[in-house]
Design an enzyme around this catalytic site. Structure first.
Site, short mmCIF file in Angstrom:
data_model
loop_
_atom_site.label_atom_id
_atom_site.label_comp_id
_atom_site.label_asym_id
_atom_site.label_seq_id
_atom_site.Cartn_x
_atom_site.Cartn_y
_atom_site.Cartn_z
N HIS A 139 32.85 34.72 36.04
CA HIS A 139 32.94 36.20 35.61
C HIS A 139 33.56 36.08 34.50
O HIS A 139 34.22 35.22 33.72
CB HIS A 139 33.91 36.76 36.54
CG HIS A 139 34.31 38.28 36.21
ND1 HIS A 139 35.05 38.66 35.12
CD2 HIS A 139 33.97 39.53 36.92
CE1 HIS A 139 35.20 40.05 35.52
NE2 HIS A 139 34.42 40.60 36.46
N ASP A 216 39.78 31.10 39.89
CA ASP A 216 39.70 32.51 39.76
C ASP A 216 39.68 32.93 41.08
O ASP A 216 38.37 32.93 41.97
CB ASP A 216 38.51 33.13 38.80
CG ASP A 216 38.47 34.39 38.90
OD1 ASP A 216 38.86 35.20 39.92
OD2 ASP A 216 37.41 34.93 38.13
N1 PMP Z 1 37.06 37.41 38.31
C1 PMP Z 1 36.04 37.78 39.33
C2 PMP Z 1 35.36 36.70 40.15
C3 PMP Z 1 35.92 39.16 39.44
O1 PMP Z 1 35.05 39.48 40.54
C4 PMP Z 1 36.61 40.11 38.92
C5 PMP Z 1 36.64 41.58 39.01
N2 PMP Z 1 35.29 42.10 39.10
C6 PMP Z 1 37.61 39.79 38.07
C7 PMP Z 1 37.76 38.06 37.89
C8 PMP Z 1 38.25 40.62 37.26
O2 PMP Z 1 39.39 41.27 37.87
P1 PMP Z 1 40.10 42.40 37.38
O3 PMP Z 1 39.29 43.43 36.76
O4 PMP Z 1 41.03 43.04 38.42
O5 PMP Z 1 41.29 41.84 36.25
#
Ligand code: PMP
Length: 425
Positions: A139, A216
């Site tokens: 991500h 993550d």
């Molecule tokens: N890492 C992954 C794998 C995610 O799916 C997400 C949220 N879509 C995030 C990081 C970011 O999370 P947040 O928007 O809660 O900071």
């Protein structure tokens, strides 16, 4: 169920009760909604999950009865708020495998937790020529901070590729993770492919070379029983809002030795020990990393979400999601023109099901489903490099959680078949 959870407040996890979906669904008031004449079918859980009444009530109760700033006041409300806030920290520490609560830092979300590490540990430890290893399925939250850090420090960003089936391709892993590796940053579960990555195995390899490992866990902690100590990672990040809790609360787990050696991130009140006009010393962990007034009410309410998940039992939750994912993949693959991404074996993936239709744009799929009351997501899912590897501009993504049932999948499949008929396909 809610009463039972309330009675359990501050008691240890009991888990392993049989899943009673009807009772669980009744705890989520939003699921009752009719949107434009259609019963809501919520399948966008990888973006954020819905909140059970116990969490909603915990927020209301906090503001009605306890609201005050923490750590500062000597009055009843300030002491009570502090106690509740710190209680959640202890609960989180227990939930991720029994770590020291000082190793649990509250942030705004996974994104901020990873940025905290990049701006503090990364700034101090990554030097010119060092190698940072990521995977092709990250991500943007676990990618952009490392791209930028590598640029700034003249470090090298290396990546673990993915196979055709959506697993990490480890065939050349010993050329990727080497003695030059300073950091391995990888997702525990992909938010696009659903793949569950072998974090413990890759961490062990990285550790042989003395590297630091950050995982993550945004998509993993909500769906799997996670024990950060047995994974062996140094840092682990996740978000409350993807696991029934409020938005605006993230967690960074970090090993004490590393956190103690790192400089602070946000500077201001609460994170100092002593300040003079020319000298500052930092507070002890975890306060050193929590400058300013934190998101007290939502941290307090996150405790109720953790209790709720424990009451269901993470093993039960996982089993339910595996059963439902299997059901969904079976029925979705039978639709002509539909292509599903990621591994097929439910033991190796979570309930994030990305798919494309040979004839229709994912945005059109999502808009059509929305007209039937079905909420999914379409786009690049904050993983543009992965999309280009998959050869897609976007995918449609249905993602499951504990309250989803076979009827939700049936509604999705029926609507997708109807959509193809509607477009004359
Ligand atoms: N890492 C992954 C794998 C995610 O799916 C997400 C949220 N879509 C995030 C990081 C970011 O999370 P947040 O928007 O809660 O900071």
């Amino acid at each position: 169920m809610e009463q039972k959870i309330k009675n359990m407040q501050h008691s240890p996890s009991v888990g392993l009760l049989p899943i009673d979906l009807e009772r669980i669904r009744a705890d989520f008031p939003i699921l009752d909604q009719i949107i434009d004449g259609n019963q809501l079918v919520y399948l966008d859980n990888a973006a954020t999950t819905q909140k059970p009444r116990v969490v909603i009530n915990a927020i209301i109760e906090y503001y009605r009865k306890y609201n005050a700033n923490i750590h500062r006041g000597l009055h009843y409300l300030a002491e009570k708020s502090t106690e509740m806030y710190e209680h959640t920290r202890i609960h989180v520490a227990d939930f991720i495998g029994g770590v020291d609560p000082k190793e649990v830092i509250f942030t705004r979300g996974t994104t901020e937790a990873i940025n905290l590490v990049a701006y503090t540990w990364g700034e101090e430890n990554i030097k010119e020529g060092d190698e940072i290893v990521i995977t092709e399925m990250e991500h943007h939250a676990n990618l952009v901070p490392w791209i930028q850090l590598a640029k700034k420090k003249k470090a090298i960003l290396k990546r673990i590729p993915i196979t055709f089936c959506g697993h990490l391709d480890q065939s050349n892993i010993n050329e990727i993770i080497t003695s030059k590796t300073k950091l391995l940053a990888l997702t525990h579960m992909s938010n696009v492919l659903g793949t569950i990555n072998p974090v413990a195995e890759l961490t062990a390899l990285a550790k042989k070379h003395g590297a630091v490992v950050l995982a993550d866990g945004a998509q993993a902690v909500p769906h799997l029983k996670v024990d950060v100590k047995s994974l062996g990672v140094d840092f682990y990040a996740f978000s409350s809002h993807k696991m029934l809790g409020p938005t605006g609360v993230g967690i960074l787990y970090g090993k004490k030795e590393l956190l103690e050696a790192m400089p602070p991130f946000n500077m201001g009140g609460e994170m100092i020990r002593e300040v003079s006009f020319d000298h500052v010393t930092w507070a002890e962990l975890p306060n050193k990393f929590e400058g300013g007034t934190p998101n007290i009410a939502d941290v307090v309410a996150f405790d109720a979400a953790l209790h709720y998940l424990e009451e269901i039992g993470m093993d039960n939750l996982r089993q339910h999601e595996m059963d439902l994912t299997k059901y969904a993949i079976e029925h979705l693959s039978a639709i002509p023109g539909l292509e599903i991404q990621g591994p097929r074996e439910v033991e190796q993936r979570g309930g994030v099901i990305s798919f494309t239709d040979n004839d229709l744009h994912p945005h059109d799929i999502s808009t059509f489903l929305d007209s039937k009351g079905i909420a999914i997501r379409a786009g690049h899912h904050c993983a543009q490099p992965l999309m280009s590897i998959l050869g897609k501009i976007a995918t449609a993504r249905a993602s499951l959680y504990i309250y989803n049932n076979e009827a939700d999948i049936d509604a999705l499949v029926k609507a997708l078949k109807g959509m193809r008929r509607y477009f004359g396909l």
